[in-house]
Design an enzyme around this catalytic site. Structure first.
Site, mmCIF file in Angstrom:
data_model
loop_
_atom_site.group_PDB
_atom_site.id
_atom_site.type_symbol
_atom_site.label_atom_id
_atom_site.label_comp_id
_atom_site.label_asym_id
_atom_site.label_seq_id
_atom_site.Cartn_x
_atom_site.Cartn_y
_atom_site.Cartn_z
ATOM 1 N N ASP A 30 26.936 42.176 -6.062
ATOM 2 C CA ASP A 30 25.775 43.217 -6.657
ATOM 3 C C ASP A 30 26.315 44.421 -7.451
ATOM 4 O O ASP A 30 25.264 44.990 -8.091
ATOM 5 C CB ASP A 30 25.203 43.942 -5.169
ATOM 6 C CG ASP A 30 26.225 44.874 -4.891
ATOM 7 O OD1 ASP A 30 25.925 45.973 -4.720
ATOM 8 O OD2 ASP A 30 27.334 44.484 -4.185
ATOM 9 N N ASP A 54 31.260 38.721 -2.805
ATOM 10 C CA ASP A 54 31.269 40.208 -2.253
ATOM 11 C C ASP A 54 30.333 40.057 -1.064
ATOM 12 O O ASP A 54 29.355 39.150 -0.634
ATOM 13 C CB ASP A 54 30.685 40.924 -3.276
ATOM 14 C CG ASP A 54 30.531 42.570 -2.603
ATOM 15 O OD1 ASP A 54 31.487 42.939 -2.472
ATOM 16 O OD2 ASP A 54 29.274 42.733 -2.836
ATOM 17 N N LEU A 55 30.643 40.952 -0.279
ATOM 18 C CA LEU A 55 29.868 41.080 0.964
ATOM 19 C C LEU A 55 28.707 42.074 1.158
ATOM 20 O O LEU A 55 27.681 41.761 1.237
ATOM 21 C CB LEU A 55 30.778 41.371 2.128
ATOM 22 C CG LEU A 55 32.059 40.331 2.761
ATOM 23 C CD1 LEU A 55 32.963 40.669 3.880
ATOM 24 C CD2 LEU A 55 31.198 38.931 2.995
ATOM 25 N N ASP A 56 29.125 43.521 1.036
ATOM 26 C CA ASP A 56 28.365 44.534 1.264
ATOM 27 C C ASP A 56 27.334 44.757 0.186
ATOM 28 O O ASP A 56 27.654 44.664 -0.998
ATOM 29 C CB ASP A 56 29.029 45.714 1.244
ATOM 30 C CG ASP A 56 30.171 46.016 2.428
ATOM 31 O OD1 ASP A 56 29.930 45.400 3.477
ATOM 32 O OD2 ASP A 56 31.316 46.772 2.369
#
Length: 238
Positions: A188, A16-18
């Site tokens: 997250d 995941d990025l954000d």
């Protein structure tokens, strides 16, 4: 680091990025501020606008296209176009205006403060296994300085329904030419990342940087394979 399930050999990692590789909140707040400023200056009739005025058009688009949430960039573009049409712009002028607003959004959206530790961890991991980004968001790894670490990037909308749907997870495994059980997904969010990855046959790593208590989290329906509090903990797993 906490283990909840046995880990199989890790032959690739998807991220995941954000809020996994960086803190997304400051850049989003700044981007929304700058987009609102741009809209206010675009036409004198918009100079009284606030964010709620912009969100009103987003809700209208969602009412017309309930599945638009899978592609948040297109959702934002359509909302801008609808706003301009509502104020009397022609179809062509509204499309151009929506393009202008999105270009401004994209510029600020990718001015992300990437921690040096993230760069170093991804660099070391990329030397060991293929890395892939899977995001529901609209950050551009190439534009924010992360592109060199990933074999490819999958984005909700163009590459399938948003997480936790299995579309992008399965596409990642297919493009990597790997069985999903040998891929570790890191994120997250306990629903979109952990549950989505496990339901897709992958292994899941929950990155818990805010010292949350897993058993108190309302979103917990499936336990991750492993929980970490620091990104560089991944180096000990591969």
């Amino acid at each position: 680091m906490h283990f909840y399930r046995p880990l199989s050999p890790i032959l690739a990692i998807t991220f995941d990025l954000d809020d996994t590789l960086y803190d997304n909140h400051p850049v989003i707040d700044k981007t929304e501020e700058e987009v609102l400023r741009f809209v206010r200056e675009y036409d004198p009739r918009f100079n009284h606008f606030n964010n709620e005025d912009l969100y009103a058009f987003r809700r209208l688009v969602e009412e017309q296209e309930p599945d638009i949430y899978h592609d948040i960039s297109r959702w934002r573009w359509l909302s801008s176009k609808m706003m301009l049409c509502h104020y009397g712009y022609s179809k062509d002028a509204a499309q151009k205006g929506a393009d202008d607003i999105m270009a401004h959004f994209t510029y600020w959206r990718n001015r992300i403060d990437i921690p040096q530790s993230t760069h170093e961890t991804l660099r070391q991991l990329a030397e060991k296994v293929p890395l892939v980004a899977i995001t529901n968001g609209n950050a551009e790894p190439e534009a924010c300085g992360l592109g060199q670490y990933f074999q490819f990037v999958l984005k909700a909308g163009p590459d399938g329904r948003s997480k936790p749907f299995c579309d992008m997870y399965r596409l990642a495994a297919k493009r990597l030419e790997m069985e999903p059980q040998f891929i570790l997904h890191v994120g997250d969010n306990l629903l979109t990342d952990v549950e989505g990855a496990i339901n897709s046959g992958m292994q899941a790593c929950w990155i818990n940087t805010n010292q949350k208590t897993l058993m108190e989290e309302k979103e917990v329906r499936l336990l991750p394979h492993v929980e970490i509090s620091r990104l560089d903990s991944l180096l000990s797993l591969v």
